[in-house]
Design a protein around this motif. Sequence first.
Motif, mmCIF file in Angstrom:
data_model
loop_
_atom_site.group_PDB
_atom_site.id
_atom_site.type_symbol
_atom_site.label_atom_id
_atom_site.label_comp_id
_atom_site.label_asym_id
_atom_site.label_seq_id
_atom_site.Cartn_x
_atom_site.Cartn_y
_atom_site.Cartn_z
ATOM 1 N N PRO A 36 0.825 -1.223 0.000
ATOM 2 C CA PRO A 36 0.000 0.000 0.000
ATOM 3 C C PRO A 36 0.854 1.266 0.000
ATOM 4 N N TYR A 37 0.373 2.261 -0.720
ATOM 5 C CA TYR A 37 0.990 3.584 -0.730
ATOM 6 C C TYR A 37 0.114 4.543 0.071
ATOM 7 N N ASN A 38 0.754 5.529 0.678
ATOM 8 C CA ASN A 38 0.051 6.638 1.325
ATOM 9 C C ASN A 38 0.392 7.894 0.544
ATOM 10 N N ILE A 39 -0.617 8.628 0.138
ATOM 11 C CA ILE A 39 -0.410 9.885 -0.592
ATOM 12 C C ILE A 39 -0.705 11.022 0.371
ATOM 13 N N VAL A 40 0.296 11.868 0.590
ATOM 14 C CA VAL A 40 0.164 12.993 1.516
ATOM 15 C C VAL A 40 0.177 14.283 0.698
ATOM 16 N N VAL A 41 -0.870 15.077 0.853
ATOM 17 C CA VAL A 41 -0.954 16.381 0.196
ATOM 18 C C VAL A 41 -0.669 17.426 1.260
ATOM 19 N N ASP A 42 0.447 18.134 1.075
ATOM 20 C CA ASP A 42 0.890 19.139 2.043
ATOM 21 C C ASP A 42 0.770 20.508 1.394
ATOM 22 N N SER A 43 0.024 21.398 2.018
ATOM 23 C CA SER A 43 -0.237 22.708 1.438
ATOM 24 C C SER A 43 -0.096 23.797 2.489
ATOM 25 N N ASN A 44 0.390 24.947 2.058
ATOM 26 C CA ASN A 44 0.469 26.100 2.952
ATOM 27 C C ASN A 44 -0.851 26.871 3.017
ATOM 28 N N ALA A 45 -1.706 26.673 2.005
ATOM 29 C CA ALA A 45 -2.942 27.444 1.944
ATOM 30 C C ALA A 45 -4.176 26.622 2.296
ATOM 31 N N TYR A 46 -4.070 25.282 2.187
ATOM 32 C CA TYR A 46 -5.223 24.428 2.442
ATOM 33 C C TYR A 46 -4.875 23.404 3.512
ATOM 34 N N GLN A 47 -5.910 22.761 4.046
ATOM 35 C CA GLN A 47 -5.711 21.748 5.070
ATOM 36 C C GLN A 47 -5.014 20.538 4.446
ATOM 37 N N ASP A 48 -3.985 20.028 5.111
ATOM 38 C CA ASP A 48 -3.256 18.861 4.627
ATOM 39 C C ASP A 48 -4.194 17.661 4.576
ATOM 40 N N THR A 49 -3.970 16.796 3.568
ATOM 41 C CA THR A 49 -4.825 15.635 3.374
ATOM 42 C C THR A 49 -3.950 14.409 3.135
ATOM 43 N N THR A 50 -4.376 13.250 3.641
ATOM 44 C CA THR A 50 -3.674 11.985 3.420
ATOM 45 C C THR A 50 -4.657 10.961 2.865
ATOM 46 N N VAL A 51 -4.232 10.263 1.798
ATOM 47 C CA VAL A 51 -5.012 9.163 1.235
ATOM 48 C C VAL A 51 -4.219 7.893 1.524
ATOM 49 N N ASN A 52 -4.798 6.961 2.272
ATOM 50 C CA ASN A 52 -4.116 5.739 2.685
ATOM 51 C C ASN A 52 -4.538 4.539 1.832
ATOM 52 N N ASP A 53 -3.708 3.527 1.857
ATOM 53 C CA ASP A 53 -4.001 2.222 1.239
ATOM 54 C C ASP A 53 -4.268 2.320 -0.261
ATOM 55 N N VAL A 54 -3.380 2.957 -0.978
ATOM 56 C CA VAL A 54 -3.471 3.038 -2.431
ATOM 57 C C VAL A 54 -2.644 1.882 -3.005
ATOM 58 N N TYR A 55 -3.251 1.090 -3.917
ATOM 59 C CA TYR A 55 -2.567 -0.038 -4.569
ATOM 60 C C TYR A 55 -2.487 0.240 -6.058
ATOM 61 N N LEU A 56 -1.301 0.022 -6.643
ATOM 62 C CA LEU A 56 -1.078 0.258 -8.065
ATOM 63 C C LEU A 56 -1.039 -1.062 -8.820
ATOM 64 N N ASN A 57 -1.667 -1.067 -10.021
ATOM 65 C CA ASN A 57 -1.690 -2.245 -10.887
ATOM 66 C C ASN A 57 -0.801 -2.001 -12.099
ATOM 67 N N LEU A 58 -0.218 -3.042 -12.606
ATOM 68 C CA LEU A 58 0.675 -2.968 -13.754
ATOM 69 C C LEU A 58 -0.066 -2.438 -14.972
ATOM 70 N N GLY A 59 0.489 -1.404 -15.600
ATOM 71 C CA GLY A 59 -0.065 -0.848 -16.831
ATOM 72 C C GLY A 59 -1.277 0.033 -16.637
ATOM 73 N N GLU A 60 -1.652 0.321 -15.434
ATOM 74 C CA GLU A 60 -2.821 1.163 -15.183
ATOM 75 C C GLU A 60 -2.417 2.412 -14.407
ATOM 76 N N SER A 61 -3.057 3.522 -14.745
ATOM 77 C CA SER A 61 -2.828 4.737 -13.958
ATOM 78 C C SER A 61 -3.842 4.773 -12.818
ATOM 79 N N TYR A 62 -3.484 5.470 -11.784
ATOM 80 C CA TYR A 62 -4.369 5.602 -10.630
ATOM 81 C C TYR A 62 -4.870 7.038 -10.610
ATOM 82 N N GLY A 63 -6.150 7.230 -10.782
ATOM 83 C CA GLY A 63 -6.732 8.571 -10.751
ATOM 84 C C GLY A 63 -7.046 8.993 -9.332
ATOM 85 N N LEU A 64 -6.669 10.179 -9.007
ATOM 86 C CA LEU A 64 -6.909 10.692 -7.655
ATOM 87 C C LEU A 64 -7.578 12.053 -7.790
ATOM 88 N N ASP A 65 -8.812 12.134 -7.327
ATOM 89 C CA ASP A 65 -9.571 13.376 -7.424
ATOM 90 C C ASP A 65 -9.835 13.876 -6.001
#
Length: 126
Positions: free
Chosen positions: A26-55
């Motif tokens: 699993p990957y954890n995606i951490v969004v760190d910002s000076n203007a907005y509240q920091d956000t973390t997305v946990n348990d991201v799994y990547l598959n071969l040949g596929e992109s992972y969309g994050l909205d």
Amino acid sequence: PSGTTGQVVVNEAGQFSAKGLRVGGPYNIVVDSNAYQDTTVNDVYLNLGESYGLDLSLEDDKQLESIVVTASSVSTSVFGDTGPAANFNLADLENAPSINRDINDVIRADPRIYIDESFNNAVQCA
């Protein structure tokens, strides 16, 4: 858990691309910002040949501290029009101890004045 880490910066549109990551997770995606509240997305799994969309929509940071300083000019009647000053009237001049009636002996009483005797009795004001 491969220990793989990376850091990217979003473009003007808020988009980013993280290439070269290992398949799996699993990957954890951490969004760190000076203007907005920091956000973390946990348990991201990547598959071969596929992109992972994050909205994500970032929330305003409610904890931003705002300091406002306001001031107004001070009236000259409080401090005078000229700032620190020394005034001598005729009686002060006549009664001041002086050698040869030299004005330097009178103004020397002001602590902001320095008489430079090594340089032609030049008067320096602090």
